[in-house]
Write a protein that holds these residues in place. Structure first.
Motif, mmCIF file in Angstrom:
data_model
loop_
_atom_site.group_PDB
_atom_site.id
_atom_site.type_symbol
_atom_site.label_atom_id
_atom_site.label_comp_id
_atom_site.label_asym_id
_atom_site.label_seq_id
_atom_site.Cartn_x
_atom_site.Cartn_y
_atom_site.Cartn_z
ATOM 1 N N GLY A 244 24.090 41.511 47.268
ATOM 2 C CA GLY A 244 24.778 40.420 47.938
ATOM 3 C C GLY A 244 24.418 40.362 49.407
ATOM 4 N N GLN A 245 24.778 39.265 50.039
ATOM 5 C CA GLN A 245 24.447 39.095 51.452
ATOM 6 C C GLN A 245 25.254 40.051 52.328
ATOM 7 N N SER A 246 26.554 40.156 52.055
ATOM 8 C CA SER A 246 27.417 41.082 52.788
ATOM 9 C C SER A 246 28.657 41.334 51.945
ATOM 10 N N PHE A 247 29.420 42.371 52.326
ATOM 11 C CA PHE A 247 30.556 42.776 51.504
ATOM 12 C C PHE A 247 31.765 43.098 52.374
ATOM 13 N N LEU A 248 32.937 42.874 51.805
ATOM 14 C CA LEU A 248 34.193 43.223 52.452
ATOM 15 C C LEU A 248 34.533 44.682 52.163
ATOM 16 N N TYR A 249 35.513 45.191 52.888
ATOM 17 C CA TYR A 249 35.968 46.562 52.681
ATOM 18 C C TYR A 249 36.456 46.746 51.242
ATOM 19 N N ASN A 250 35.892 47.718 50.538
ATOM 20 C CA ASN A 250 36.257 48.053 49.155
ATOM 21 C C ASN A 250 35.942 46.949 48.146
ATOM 22 N N GLN A 251 35.176 45.938 48.546
ATOM 23 C CA GLN A 251 34.929 44.815 47.637
ATOM 24 C C GLN A 251 34.229 45.253 46.352
ATOM 25 N N ILE A 252 33.171 46.046 46.474
ATOM 26 C CA ILE A 252 32.413 46.435 45.281
ATOM 27 C C ILE A 252 33.257 47.320 44.367
ATOM 28 N N ARG A 253 34.015 48.241 44.942
ATOM 29 C CA ARG A 253 34.868 49.108 44.121
ATOM 30 C C ARG A 253 35.954 48.300 43.421
ATOM 31 N N ASN A 254 36.448 47.252 44.068
ATOM 32 C CA ASN A 254 37.440 46.393 43.421
ATOM 33 C C ASN A 254 36.799 45.507 42.355
ATOM 34 N N MET A 255 35.570 45.063 42.598
ATOM 35 C CA MET A 255 34.849 44.319 41.562
ATOM 36 C C MET A 255 34.633 45.211 40.341
ATOM 37 N N ALA A 256 34.257 46.474 40.585
ATOM 38 C CA ALA A 256 34.069 47.420 39.480
ATOM 39 C C ALA A 256 35.381 47.653 38.739
ATOM 40 N N GLY A 257 36.482 47.772 39.488
ATOM 41 C CA GLY A 257 37.785 47.955 38.856
ATOM 42 C C GLY A 257 38.183 46.762 38.008
ATOM 43 N N ALA A 258 37.890 45.557 38.494
ATOM 44 C CA ALA A 258 38.220 44.344 37.741
ATOM 45 C C ALA A 258 37.384 44.249 36.465
ATOM 46 N N ILE A 259 36.105 44.592 36.566
ATOM 47 C CA ILE A 259 35.231 44.563 35.382
ATOM 48 C C ILE A 259 35.736 45.540 34.327
ATOM 49 N N ALA A 260 36.127 46.740 34.763
ATOM 50 C CA ALA A 260 36.642 47.740 33.822
ATOM 51 C C ALA A 260 37.953 47.282 33.189
ATOM 52 N N THR A 261 38.772 46.567 33.951
ATOM 53 C CA THR A 261 40.042 46.057 33.424
ATOM 54 C C THR A 261 39.803 45.115 32.255
ATOM 55 N N VAL A 262 38.805 44.246 32.402
ATOM 56 C CA VAL A 262 38.452 43.324 31.319
ATOM 57 C C VAL A 262 37.772 44.071 30.175
ATOM 58 N N ALA A 263 36.851 44.970 30.521
ATOM 59 C CA ALA A 263 36.101 45.696 29.488
ATOM 60 C C ALA A 263 37.021 46.513 28.592
ATOM 61 N N GLN A 264 38.051 47.124 29.174
ATOM 62 C CA GLN A 264 38.953 47.963 28.386
ATOM 63 C C GLN A 264 39.989 47.152 27.612
ATOM 64 N N GLY A 265 40.037 45.851 27.837
ATOM 65 C CA GLY A 265 40.936 45.010 27.063
ATOM 66 C C GLY A 265 42.295 44.776 27.685
ATOM 67 N N TYR A 266 42.454 45.118 28.967
ATOM 68 C CA TYR A 266 43.739 44.902 29.635
ATOM 69 C C TYR A 266 43.885 43.480 30.167
ATOM 70 N N ALA A 267 42.778 42.755 30.261
ATOM 71 C CA ALA A 267 42.826 41.389 30.788
ATOM 72 C C ALA A 267 41.709 40.575 30.158
ATOM 73 N N PRO A 268 41.888 39.259 30.091
ATOM 74 C CA PRO A 268 40.824 38.394 29.573
ATOM 75 C C PRO A 268 39.747 38.186 30.627
ATOM 76 N N ALA A 269 38.584 37.730 30.188
ATOM 77 C CA ALA A 269 37.512 37.433 31.136
ATOM 78 C C ALA A 269 37.969 36.398 32.156
ATOM 79 N N GLY A 270 38.825 35.489 31.716
ATOM 80 C CA GLY A 270 39.322 34.452 32.611
ATOM 81 C C GLY A 270 40.140 34.986 33.767
ATOM 82 N N TRP A 271 40.645 36.209 33.640
ATOM 83 C CA TRP A 271 41.418 36.824 34.729
ATOM 84 C C TRP A 271 40.538 37.014 35.962
ATOM 85 N N ILE A 272 39.304 37.512 35.771
ATOM 86 C CA ILE A 272 38.387 37.665 36.906
ATOM 87 C C ILE A 272 37.968 36.298 37.428
#
Length: 389
Positions: A244-272
Motif C-alpha cells: 500500500g501507499q501508506s498505513f495507519l497505526y496498527n492498520q495491517i494487524r487490524n486488517m489481519a484480525g478482520a480477515i481471521a474473524t471472517v475466515a473462522q466464521g465469526y462474521a460474514p464477508a460483508g462485515w469487512i
C-alpha cells in the motif's frame, strides 16, 4: 572539523526484543531500534554525540512493538568515514544489521518521498480455519435488500463468498492441503472485494481517535494476497503480502484480525466490506492480530532517480539489487526467529483465537442491522426529497 554528511541507512532487524522502531526520548531505558542505532553510531565513532537535533534522525516507516523488518530506512547526519556498514555493524546488536547505506542530499525527506511500502504477515493457519458454522440466514436476508444502487453492489460482493465449516487438523501437512485447496481462494476473494476495489477510509482499522479525523484515514491498497502455505518448525503458515501507499497505526494487524474473524466464521464477508465502505458512525470491533508475525519487507520510491536534485548519489538504497538480496536473506532469518520458539507461537495463536471467541459474538446480526439502518436512512432521505418537491 570535518563536516558531517546526511546518510540513508537500511536496517534489517528482529523486532521481538524491542518496543518498536521509534525512539522514545522521555523513556530512555525503553529498548527501540533507533536507540540502538544511535548508541552504535556514537560507539563506533560515526556520530559525535547522541543529540537528536544534531543527528537529524528520521525514519521512512515506523514499526510497532515486536514487529520485524527486512529493510527499514533511516536518515541521520554522521561522519564521512569509509567502511560505514561494517563499522556500524561492529557496534550493533546481533539482531539488528545494517544491510546498506548511501549519501543523500540534506533536504531528503524519505517519509514524504516514499511511494509505497510492502509488508508481510506470516499467518499461522490455525488462525484461519473456519471452525464455526456460517449463519446461512445471513445470505438469505441479504437477498431481501433492494436490487438498486449500493445494495445491488453489496449483494454481488458478499454473497458468493461462503466458508464451509472445517475442523483444523493437527498435522501441519494436512492443514496445508486443506488451506491451499479449500480456503486460500476464498480468502483472496474477500481481500479483493474489501480492500482493493478503491481507496477507502480505514477508520475502523486504526485507533479509536481516528473517528475524530476520518478524512485522514483514506488509504489505497495496491495488493493484499495470501500465498500457498508452508511449514516452519512444525507450524503451517501462509504469507499475506500487503502492498500500500501508506498505513495507519496498527492498520495491517487490524486488517489481519478482520480477515481471521471472517475466515473462522465469526462474521460474514460483508462485515469487512461494510467496515470500509459503510458509514463513519459504524464501529467495527476488531481483534488486533499479534505483531510477532508481521514484518516490513520493502519501501519503494517511484521516480526517485528522475529527480536531478535527489538522484546525484545514484539509485535509491532500498531498490538496489545488493540491498534487496540481503533483505531477502534476512527475511529467512526473521522467519526462523519468529517460529523458532514453537510454544511462544502457539501461545500467541491461542490468545488470539480466544479473543475472537470472546469479542466476536453476533457480528452477523450486527452487520445486517447496520445495512438495514443504512437502507432505511436512504429511503427516508429519498422520501423527504419527494415531499419537498
Amino acid at each position: 572539523m570535518v563536516k558531517t554528511i546526511h546518510k540513508l541507512i537500511a536496517l534489517a532487524y528482529i523486532g521481538e526484543n524491542y518496543s518498536g522502531s521509534a525512539i522514545q526520548p522521555s523513556q530512555t531505558k525503553v529498548k527501540t531500534i533507533e536507540l540502538e542505532l544511535i548508541n552504535a553510531l556514537v560507539k563506533s565513532g560515526l556520530a559525535r554525540d547522541d543529540d537528536l537535533k544534531r543527528l537529524r534522525l528520521d525514519r521512512v516507516s515506523r514499526t510497532d512493538k515486536g514487529v520485524s523488518a527486512a529493510s527499514a530506512l533511516f536518515t541521520v547526519d554522521c561522519e564521512p568515514l569509509d567502511n560505514f556498514d561494517e563499522t556500524l555493524n561492529s557496534s550493533l546488536p546481533a539482531d539488528i544489521r545494517c544491510i546498506g547505506s548511501m549519501r543523500v542530499v540534506p533536504k531528503y525527506n524519505g517519509r514524504q518521498m516514499c511511494s509505497s511500502r510492502y509488508y508481510e504477515y506470516l499467518f499461522p493457519l490455525q488462525m484461519l480455519f473456519p471452525t464455526r458454522q456460517i449463519d446461512e440466514k445471513y445470505n438469505e436476508n441479504l437477498l431481501t435488500l433492494p436490487d438498486t444502487g449500493d445494495f445491488q453492489l453489496f449483494k454481488c460482493l458478499v454473497t458468493p463468498v461462503i466458508f464451509k465449516q472445517i475442523n483444523c487438523p493437527e498435522a501441519p501437512e494436512d492443514q496445508i492441503k486443506i488451506f491451499d485447496e479449500q480456503i486460500l481462494e476464498n480468502l483472496n476473494r474477500v481481500n479483493q472485494l474489501a480492500f482493493l476495489t478503491r481507496a477507502v477510509h480505514y477508520h475502523n482499522f486504526a485507533p479509536s481517535d481516528s473517528f475524530n479525523a476520518i478524512s485522514a484515514t483514506l488509504r489505497k491498497m495496491l495488493q493484499i494476497e495470501f500465498q500457498p502455505a508452508k511449514i516452519e518448525n512444525g507450524i503451517a503458515y501462509s504469507k499475506l503480502i500487503v502492498h500500500g501507499q501508506s498505513f495507519l497505526y496498527n492498520q495491517i494487524r487490524n486488517m489481519a484480525g478482520a480477515i481471521a474473524t471472517v475466515a473462522q466464521g465469526y462474521a460474514p464477508a460483508g462485515w469487512i466490506v461494510h467496515a470500509v465502505f459503510g458509514k463513519a458512525c459504524y464501529k467495527a470491533h476488531i481483534v488486533t492480530a499479534p505483531g510477532k508475525f508481521l514484518l516490513l519487507k520493502q519501501q519503494l520510491f517511484q521516480g526517485y532517480d528522475t529527480r536531478p536534485e535527489y538522484g546525484i548519489y545514484g539509485q535509491v538504497l532500498s531498490e538496489r539489487a545488493e540491498v534487496m538480496t540481503k533483505a531477502d536473506e534476512f527475511s529467512d532469518i526473521i522467519k526462523q526467529a519468529i517460529f523458532s520458539k514453537k510454544e511462544n507461537c502457539l501461545k500467541e495463536i491461542n490468545w488470539f483465537n480466544a479473543e475472537l471467541a470472546k469479542n466476536s459474538k453476533d457480528l452477523f446480526q450486527q452487520t445486517l442491522d447496520c445495512i438495514d439502518n443504512e437502507y432505511k436512512t436512504k429511503a427516508l432521505i429519498e422520501k423527504n426529497k419527494v415531499i419537498q418537491e
